[in-house]
Design a protein around this motif. Structure first.
Motif, PDB file in Angstrom:
ATOM      1  N   ARG A 270     -31.701 -10.171   6.722  1.00  0.00           N
ATOM      2  CA  ARG A 270     -32.048  -9.734   8.210  1.00  0.00           C
ATOM      3  C   ARG A 270     -32.144  -8.498   8.577  1.00  0.00           C
ATOM      4  O   ARG A 270     -32.566  -7.704   9.599  1.00  0.00           O
ATOM      5  N   SER A 271     -31.142  -7.901   8.021  1.00  0.00           N
ATOM      6  CA  SER A 271     -30.744  -6.335   8.351  1.00  0.00           C
ATOM      7  C   SER A 271     -31.836  -5.512   8.318  1.00  0.00           C
ATOM      8  O   SER A 271     -32.293  -4.587   8.947  1.00  0.00           O
ATOM      9  N   TRP A 272     -32.693  -5.683   7.183  1.00  0.00           N
ATOM     10  CA  TRP A 272     -34.043  -4.916   7.150  1.00  0.00           C
ATOM     11  C   TRP A 272     -35.067  -5.382   7.766  1.00  0.00           C
ATOM     12  O   TRP A 272     -35.817  -4.555   8.242  1.00  0.00           O
ATOM     13  N   LEU A 273     -35.293  -6.877   7.775  1.00  0.00           N
ATOM     14  CA  LEU A 273     -36.236  -7.314   8.664  1.00  0.00           C
ATOM     15  C   LEU A 273     -36.422  -7.028  10.032  1.00  0.00           C
ATOM     16  O   LEU A 273     -37.351  -6.791  10.705  1.00  0.00           O
ATOM     17  N   GLU A 274     -35.157  -6.918  10.500  1.00  0.00           N
ATOM     18  CA  GLU A 274     -34.853  -6.569  11.950  1.00  0.00           C
ATOM     19  C   GLU A 274     -34.821  -5.352  12.540  1.00  0.00           C
ATOM     20  O   GLU A 274     -34.521  -4.877  13.674  1.00  0.00           O
ATOM     21  N   GLN A 275     -34.582  -4.305  11.528  1.00  0.00           N
ATOM     22  CA  GLN A 275     -34.683  -2.911  11.947  1.00  0.00           C
ATOM     23  C   GLN A 275     -36.160  -2.376  12.422  1.00  0.00           C
ATOM     24  O   GLN A 275     -37.123  -2.951  11.742  1.00  0.00           O
TER      25      GLN A 275
ATOM     26  N   VAL B  95     -26.409 -23.250  -1.751  1.00  0.00           N
ATOM     27  CA  VAL B  95     -27.272 -21.905  -1.548  1.00  0.00           C
ATOM     28  C   VAL B  95     -28.105 -22.122  -0.346  1.00  0.00           C
ATOM     29  O   VAL B  95     -28.154 -21.503   0.469  1.00  0.00           O
ATOM     30  N   TRP B  96     -28.922 -23.408  -0.296  1.00  0.00           N
ATOM     31  CA  TRP B  96     -29.822 -23.562   0.791  1.00  0.00           C
ATOM     32  C   TRP B  96     -29.217 -23.926   2.073  1.00  0.00           C
ATOM     33  O   TRP B  96     -29.583 -23.619   3.074  1.00  0.00           O
ATOM     34  N   LEU B  97     -27.934 -24.407   1.919  1.00  0.00           N
ATOM     35  CA  LEU B  97     -27.545 -25.071   3.199  1.00  0.00           C
ATOM     36  C   LEU B  97     -26.970 -23.610   4.092  1.00  0.00           C
ATOM     37  O   LEU B  97     -27.195 -23.371   5.210  1.00  0.00           O
ATOM     38  N   LYS B  98     -26.672 -22.464   3.199  1.00  0.00           N
ATOM     39  CA  LYS B  98     -26.219 -21.094   3.968  1.00  0.00           C
ATOM     40  C   LYS B  98     -27.379 -20.466   4.029  1.00  0.00           C
ATOM     41  O   LYS B  98     -27.547 -19.704   5.063  1.00  0.00           O
TER      42      LYS B  98
ATOM     43  N   GLN C 189     -32.423 -21.286   6.260  1.00  0.00           N
ATOM     44  CA  GLN C 189     -33.218 -20.810   7.356  1.00  0.00           C
ATOM     45  C   GLN C 189     -33.895 -19.542   7.282  1.00  0.00           C
ATOM     46  O   GLN C 189     -35.145 -19.503   7.594  1.00  0.00           O
ATOM     47  N   MET C 190     -33.323 -18.703   6.444  1.00  0.00           N
ATOM     48  CA  MET C 190     -33.830 -17.365   6.364  1.00  0.00           C
ATOM     49  C   MET C 190     -34.846 -17.449   5.214  1.00  0.00           C
ATOM     50  O   MET C 190     -35.901 -16.929   5.225  1.00  0.00           O
ATOM     51  N   ALA C 191     -34.442 -18.426   3.968  1.00  0.00           N
ATOM     52  CA  ALA C 191     -35.568 -18.307   3.122  1.00  0.00           C
ATOM     53  C   ALA C 191     -36.926 -18.964   3.493  1.00  0.00           C
ATOM     54  O   ALA C 191     -37.846 -18.698   3.158  1.00  0.00           O
ATOM     55  N   GLU C 192     -36.626 -20.002   4.601  1.00  0.00           N
ATOM     56  CA  GLU C 192     -37.959 -20.581   4.930  1.00  0.00           C
ATOM     57  C   GLU C 192     -38.724 -19.705   5.771  1.00  0.00           C
ATOM     58  O   GLU C 192     -39.994 -19.791   5.843  1.00  0.00           O
ATOM     59  N   ARG C 193     -38.330 -18.768   6.444  1.00  0.00           N
ATOM     60  CA  ARG C 193     -38.691 -17.660   7.334  1.00  0.00           C
ATOM     61  C   ARG C 193     -39.610 -16.813   6.264  1.00  0.00           C
ATOM     62  O   ARG C 193     -40.908 -16.176   6.790  1.00  0.00           O
ATOM     63  N   ILE C 194     -39.316 -16.662   5.121  1.00  0.00           N
ATOM     64  CA  ILE C 194     -40.131 -15.711   4.339  1.00  0.00           C
ATOM     65  C   ILE C 194     -40.968 -16.506   3.474  1.00  0.00           C
ATOM     66  O   ILE C 194     -41.801 -15.961   2.878  1.00  0.00           O
ATOM     67  N   GLY C 195     -40.807 -17.693   3.626  1.00  0.00           N
ATOM     68  CA  GLY C 195     -41.947 -18.649   3.033  1.00  0.00           C
ATOM     69  C   GLY C 195     -41.350 -19.541   1.789  1.00  0.00           C
ATOM     70  O   GLY C 195     -42.390 -19.950   0.868  1.00  0.00           O
TER      71      GLY C 195
END
Length: 292
Positions: free
Chosen positions: A166-171, A260-263, A266-272
């Motif tokens: 997130r830190s890289w995607l949202e900068q 892993v997926w519980l944590k 959400q971010m992984a699905e955003r990436i596909g």
């Protein structure tokens, strides 16, 4: 001058593979007979790179704060002049406290290399010579860092897998492109070719195909076996280990996979990335992401 190209990734996501391809585009062997990469790139956390950059000059202090990073990057930029330099980093874009770690005024572009977090967790076990519970704790730990107490590298603030990504995607300070490890594996000429065109303006299909072949995973494994590789941690069996996507499904039991997926789902699905019925698959990433 903007001449630094950042290659950013959570550890074990394909950063070194992309550097090998880049070197091959320049006609360099991915791993030399001395077991090293050539000097077209550098690791921003390496203590010797810091010392070289400030040779004969007054260097900023590196103890107790991360504020030395931006002056180092500006000095590195000044030293290379009109050339471009590729810098590998495993640092999140900003620290947990919000402290800026990257000097946007000398950064030309950033490539964020991502890999599905189940495979990242599995590969961390080999890289650090640890069990799955330790690797799982690392990718889930918001305070995770690499190279604490190292005499070779400075500490690299990571965070957990999702917050790092997130830190890289949202900068919005540095122009960003995203590369998925799995795309690099399944469509190497297309994806590495897109990188070569975007970052270096190279579109020659024969040159790209030759670089893809030279940096193929089995070639990197063979050269590591022959010459060693100076970036391999002491606890690792080897640096270029498995390479194939989804090997984490064989290494992590179902409980660890679900943790892993519980944590990070959400971010992984955003990436596909999709994880269903114990299988990982690829889908279209969020339309807003600049995926190569």
């Amino acid at each position: 001058m903007k001449n630094i190209i950042w290659l950013a990734s959570y550890p074990k996501s394909g950063n070194t593979w992309l550097r090998a391809f880049t070197g091959a585009l320049f006609g360099l062997e991915p791993i030399s007979e001395q077991g090293r990469f050539a000097a077209f790139s550098t690791q921003c956390n390496a203590r010797d790179a810091f010392q070289t950059a400030f040779a004969g000059k007054t260097a900023p202090k590196t103890d107790g704060t991360l504020a030395w990073r931006q002056p180092f990057q500006r000095q590195l930029s000044e030293n290379v002049g009109n050339r471009r330099i590729f810098c590998k980093t495993h640092c999140r874009y900003s620290s947990q406290s919000g402290e800026d770690l990257f000097a946007a005024d000398v950064a030309l572009h950033a490539i964020l290399i991502v890999r599905n977090p189940i495979d990242v967790c599995a590969s961390l076990t080999n890289h650090f010579g640890v069990g799955v519970p330790v690797a799982l704790n690392m990718i889930n730990n918001p305070d995770a860092a690499m190279a604490r107490n190292s005499t070779r590298n400075f500490e690299a603030p990571l965070g957990d897998w999702s917050s790092f990504t997130r830190s890289w995607l949202e900068q919005s300070d540095i122009p960003l492109s995203v590369m998925r490890y799995e795309d690099m594996f399944f469509e190497p000429e297309k994806r590495f070719g897109a990188f070569a065109a975007k970052v270096m303006g190279i579109r020659d299909p024969e040159k790209i195909a030759a670089a893809v072949k030279a940096s193929a995973f089995d070639n990197l494994q063979e050269r590591e076996t022959r010459f060693g590789f100076d970036e391999k941690p002491g606890g690792a069996e080897r640096f270029f280990w498995k390479g194939r996507p989804y090997h984490g499904l064989d290494m992590l039991d179902s409980a660890a996979q679900k943790a892993v997926w519980l944590k990070h789902g959400q971010m992984a699905e955003r990436i596909g990335y999709r994880f269903e019925n114990g299988q990982i698959s690829l889908a279209e990433p969020d339309a807003s992401l600049p995926v190569l």
